[in-house]
Scaffold this active site. Structure first.
Site, PDB file in Angstrom:
ATOM      1  N   ARG A 292       0.831  -1.197   0.000  1.00  0.00           N
ATOM      2  CA  ARG A 292       0.000   0.000   0.000  1.00  0.00           C
ATOM      3  C   ARG A 292       0.869   1.252   0.000  1.00  0.00           C
ATOM      4  O   ARG A 292       1.875   1.304   0.697  1.00  0.00           O
ATOM      5  CB  ARG A 292      -0.900   0.014   1.240  1.00  0.00           C
ATOM      6  CG  ARG A 292      -2.251   0.670   1.000  1.00  0.00           C
ATOM      7  CD  ARG A 292      -3.126   0.591   2.220  1.00  0.00           C
ATOM      8  NE  ARG A 292      -3.521  -0.763   2.570  1.00  0.00           N
ATOM      9  CZ  ARG A 292      -4.266  -1.048   3.632  1.00  0.00           C
ATOM     10  NH1 ARG A 292      -4.670  -0.078   4.432  1.00  0.00           N
ATOM     11  NH2 ARG A 292      -4.600  -2.296   3.895  1.00  0.00           N
TER      12      ARG A 292
ATOM     13  N   ASP B 248     -16.527  -0.859   4.409  1.00  0.00           N
ATOM     14  CA  ASP B 248     -15.353  -0.045   4.134  1.00  0.00           C
ATOM     15  C   ASP B 248     -15.189   0.095   2.618  1.00  0.00           C
ATOM     16  O   ASP B 248     -16.034  -0.361   1.841  1.00  0.00           O
ATOM     17  CB  ASP B 248     -14.107  -0.642   4.795  1.00  0.00           C
ATOM     18  CG  ASP B 248     -13.623  -1.931   4.148  1.00  0.00           C
ATOM     19  OD1 ASP B 248     -14.427  -2.583   3.450  1.00  0.00           O
ATOM     20  OD2 ASP B 248     -12.452  -2.289   4.351  1.00  0.00           O
TER      21      ASP B 248
ATOM     22  N   SER C 261      -8.346   0.089   0.276  1.00  0.00           N
ATOM     23  CA  SER C 261      -9.145  -0.236   1.462  1.00  0.00           C
ATOM     24  C   SER C 261      -9.799   1.027   2.029  1.00  0.00           C
ATOM     25  O   SER C 261     -10.505   1.723   1.324  1.00  0.00           O
ATOM     26  CB  SER C 261      -8.282  -0.958   2.496  1.00  0.00           C
ATOM     27  OG  SER C 261      -9.048  -1.439   3.559  1.00  0.00           O
ATOM     28  N   HIS C 262      -9.519   1.338   3.298  1.00  0.00           N
ATOM     29  CA  HIS C 262     -10.146   2.500   3.940  1.00  0.00           C
ATOM     30  C   HIS C 262      -9.198   3.695   4.015  1.00  0.00           C
ATOM     31  O   HIS C 262      -9.504   4.685   4.662  1.00  0.00           O
ATOM     32  CB  HIS C 262     -10.615   2.126   5.351  1.00  0.00           C
ATOM     33  CG  HIS C 262      -9.485   1.720   6.243  1.00  0.00           C
ATOM     34  ND1 HIS C 262      -8.962   0.450   6.230  1.00  0.00           N
ATOM     35  CD2 HIS C 262      -8.768   2.419   7.145  1.00  0.00           C
ATOM     36  CE1 HIS C 262      -7.966   0.379   7.100  1.00  0.00           C
ATOM     37  NE2 HIS C 262      -7.826   1.563   7.665  1.00  0.00           N
TER      38      HIS C 262
ATOM     39  N   ASP D  81     -13.425  -1.252   0.300  1.00  0.00           N
ATOM     40  CA  ASP D  81     -13.328  -2.390  -0.631  1.00  0.00           C
ATOM     41  C   ASP D  81     -14.208  -3.562  -0.222  1.00  0.00           C
ATOM     42  O   ASP D  81     -14.105  -4.644  -0.790  1.00  0.00           O
ATOM     43  CB  ASP D  81     -11.873  -2.834  -0.810  1.00  0.00           C
ATOM     44  CG  ASP D  81     -11.259  -3.441   0.448  1.00  0.00           C
ATOM     45  OD1 ASP D  81     -11.620  -3.017   1.558  1.00  0.00           O
ATOM     46  OD2 ASP D  81     -10.402  -4.340   0.320  1.00  0.00           O
TER      47      ASP D  81
ATOM     48  N   LYS E  94      -3.991  -6.507  -2.514  1.00  0.00           N
ATOM     49  CA  LYS E  94      -4.210  -7.638  -1.615  1.00  0.00           C
ATOM     50  C   LYS E  94      -4.138  -8.907  -2.463  1.00  0.00           C
ATOM     51  O   LYS E  94      -4.726  -8.949  -3.550  1.00  0.00           O
ATOM     52  CB  LYS E  94      -5.572  -7.537  -0.922  1.00  0.00           C
ATOM     53  CG  LYS E  94      -5.648  -6.399   0.091  1.00  0.00           C
ATOM     54  CD  LYS E  94      -7.013  -6.308   0.756  1.00  0.00           C
ATOM     55  CE  LYS E  94      -7.033  -5.170   1.773  1.00  0.00           C
ATOM     56  NZ  LYS E  94      -8.373  -4.971   2.368  1.00  0.00           N
TER      57      LYS E  94
ATOM     58  N   ASP F  11     -14.524  -5.542   2.477  1.00  0.00           N
ATOM     59  CA  ASP F  11     -14.143  -6.723   3.261  1.00  0.00           C
ATOM     60  C   ASP F  11     -14.283  -6.498   4.765  1.00  0.00           C
ATOM     61  O   ASP F  11     -14.016  -7.401   5.550  1.00  0.00           O
ATOM     62  CB  ASP F  11     -12.733  -7.225   2.905  1.00  0.00           C
ATOM     63  CG  ASP F  11     -11.624  -6.225   3.200  1.00  0.00           C
ATOM     64  OD1 ASP F  11     -11.899  -5.134   3.728  1.00  0.00           O
ATOM     65  OD2 ASP F  11     -10.452  -6.544   2.891  1.00  0.00           O
ATOM     66  N   ARG F  12     -14.730  -5.298   5.185  1.00  0.00           N
ATOM     67  CA  ARG F  12     -14.948  -5.043   6.619  1.00  0.00           C
ATOM     68  C   ARG F  12     -16.361  -4.500   6.828  1.00  0.00           C
ATOM     69  O   ARG F  12     -16.809  -3.626   6.100  1.00  0.00           O
ATOM     70  CB  ARG F  12     -13.918  -4.052   7.174  1.00  0.00           C
ATOM     71  CG  ARG F  12     -12.497  -4.609   7.131  1.00  0.00           C
ATOM     72  CD  ARG F  12     -11.527  -3.761   7.934  1.00  0.00           C
ATOM     73  NE  ARG F  12     -11.503  -2.396   7.475  1.00  0.00           N
ATOM     74  CZ  ARG F  12     -11.642  -1.340   8.270  1.00  0.00           C
ATOM     75  NH1 ARG F  12     -11.866  -1.477   9.562  1.00  0.00           N
ATOM     76  NH2 ARG F  12     -11.593  -0.126   7.779  1.00  0.00           N
TER      77      ARG F  12
ATOM     78  N   HIS G  98     -13.302  -7.266  10.073  1.00  0.00           N
ATOM     79  CA  HIS G  98     -13.101  -8.435   9.211  1.00  0.00           C
ATOM     80  C   HIS G  98     -13.801  -9.621   9.882  1.00  0.00           C
ATOM     81  O   HIS G  98     -13.519  -9.932  11.039  1.00  0.00           O
ATOM     82  CB  HIS G  98     -11.609  -8.773   9.078  1.00  0.00           C
ATOM     83  CG  HIS G  98     -10.810  -7.795   8.280  1.00  0.00           C
ATOM     84  ND1 HIS G  98     -10.787  -7.798   6.900  1.00  0.00           N
ATOM     85  CD2 HIS G  98      -9.992  -6.792   8.666  1.00  0.00           C
ATOM     86  CE1 HIS G  98      -9.983  -6.839   6.479  1.00  0.00           C
ATOM     87  NE2 HIS G  98      -9.481  -6.215   7.523  1.00  0.00           N
TER      88      HIS G  98
END
Length: 476
Positions: free
Chosen positions: A16, A249, A110-111, A251, A120, A253-254, A336
């Site tokens: 990242r 979030d 992501s966030h 993407d 990822k 995944d959370r 997650h």
């Protein structure tokens, strides 16, 4: 030909960086070359070209990175299945559900703020992290890459992915769900299109916020673990008198959630609800949570007849531990949640939303009732404070050494799974080094304000003994 990465982008769980400063197209191309080379060597250079699924989130820079990544993968002799714009779990689904796909890479920030982006990765069904990522860096510096000419194909997998998520409601009478009223907030992240398609198929009444993908995040930042980011969802649930609300979030995944009264359902509290549902049919099963989770969760899993297991923070580390233990369920405070009972074991917030509907129906209680049954605990937010990168791990080692050799009267036990988590009669406190930033993370939990103050004082005492102090909190 070789490539040197900015060392700050090769992180523990993913890659990242900041677009135009520490991350760009040349990095993406080198990631493709390195990942593709490792995969070809794993399957055998004389074997048929392996296939890698590639997806990307809604950030402005993502299509540019995707183009370069695909170039790198094909130049190493891998075939690429491009699934386009979507949530990270949709990429995980493409990798997990297709025998011909042996790796997966999602381009996502992501966030993080909108000028960040990253990658990822999944390698032959396992998380690709830690030493794997450092190896990509060394391969780039040495130009240690295979050459080849892979092919590309595109696949619209959204409809199939949604169908698979709906299986989370199998065996539930639709009448038990038809009266539900639910709010959903995609936060202008990559989950938006899948959320629209999913809720169109769900029983009940569904109200959606911010499903248009916009990498500038014009409404609020897409991090549902920050309570301020749930304000729009809370207002929607109140205005429409909804049963509960779910947020994602950037993407997908959370997960974040609130009940019908607007109370936040934190990550460990969601896991208590999921565990109550899962353990009905899997008595004795292991349920994994990270070291930041409430003691109430571990107690609750045990009371339900499950086997609680505390493990290290980090989605890649949790996924690896699930494979090792065969745990059907795991989760983190960060939102997650991993289902491996009738799903694939990866973190999918959309599927977690489906499973919240399912848990409520199967347990015969509203989400508000399930949240209300969770014992109240007083805890601090995650306190994150800057510490020099070279000092963070040695400091934790010093604290651990002191508390294991001379714990003092107030310490009942010390758990060094990830940092140091100390149990006392007042509750517990945690001090750990972040794997991704130059910060230490602290948290404490008690059943009284006085107890919480004493726990925080113990954290400060240990920091002082190592020549540090808990400064101003910094963001993720």
């Amino acid at each position: 030909m070789s490539h040197n990465f900015d060392p700050t982008v090769l992180r523990e769980y993913d890659i990242r960086g900041i677009i135009g400063q520490t991350l760009g197209a040349d990095d993406a191309r080198a990631i493709g070359r390195g990942f593709g080379t490792l995969l070809r060597r794993e399957v055998g250079l004389d074997q048929e070209a392996p296939c890698v699924a590639v997806g990307y989130d809604g950030r402005v820079s993502s299509p540019m990175l995707e183009h370069a990544l695909v170039e790198g993968l094909t130049a190493s002799g891998c075939n690429v299945l491009r699934i386009g714009l979507g949530a990270t779990p949709m990429l995980y689904y493409a990798e997990a559900s297709r025998d011909e796909v042996q790796g997966g890479i999602q381009i996502t920030g992501s966030h993080n703020p909108s000028n960040y982006n990253g990658f990822k990765m999944v390698f032959q069904g396992r998380p690709f992290f830690g030493a794997d990522i450092q190896r990509l860096g060394r391969m780039g510096a040495e130009g240690d890459w295979c050459d080849g000419a892979g092919s590309t194909a595109s696949l619209d997998i959204l409809g199939e992915y949604v169908e698979r998520m709906l299986e989370g409601l199998d065996g539930i009478d639709e009448a038990a769900l038809s009266g539900l009223k639910v709010g959903w907030d995609a936060g202008n992240g990559a989950a938006g299109p899948a959320l629209e398609a999913l809720t169109a198929r769900l029983p009940g009444e569904h109200h959606l916020l911010f499903t248009e993908v916009d990498g500038h995040f014009p409404n609020h930042h897409p991090d549902p673990t920050v309570e301020a980011n749930l304000a729009d969802l809370r207002a929607l649930v109140a205005a429409k008198n909804l049963d509960f609300g779910v947020a994602f979030d950037g993407d997908g995944d959370r997960i974040g959630a609130i009940d019908g009264t607007g109370r936040v359902i934190w990550g460990d509290q969601l896991l208590m609800i999921y565990a109550e549902d899962a353990l009905r049919t899997r008595p004795g099963a292991t349920v994994i949570a990270d070291v930041k989770a409430s003691r109430a969760l571990f107690d609750r899993v045990a009371d339900l007849g499950g086997t609680p297991l505390m493990w290290k923070t980090g989605h890649s580390l949790i996924k690896s531990k699930m494979k090792e233990t065969g745990a059907p369920l795991a989760g983190e405070m960060s939102g997650h949640v991993f289902f491996a009972d009738s799903y694939y074991g990866f973190d999918d917030a959309l599927y977690a939303g489906v499973r919240l509907l399912a848990a409520s129906a199967r347990l015969g209680k509203s989400v508000t009732e399930l949240r209300g049954a969770i014992p109240p605990m007083l805890n601090t937010p995650e306190m994150r404070f800057q510490v020099d990168e070279a000092r963070k791990f040695p400091a934790i080692a010093e604290v651990t050494e002191r508390l294991t050799t001379d714990p003092g009267e107030h310490v009942e036990s010390v758990n060094a799974t990830d940092g140091v988590r100390v149990n006392t009669k007042d509750g517990w406190w945690l001090l750990r080094a972040s794997n991704t930033q130059d910060v230490l993370v602290a948290r404490a939990e008690s059943d009284s304000e006085e107890g919480l103050e004493r726990l925080i004082a113990q954290i400060d005492e240990q920091l002082e003994l190592s020549g540090l102090e808990r400064g101003e909190s910094v963001g993720h």
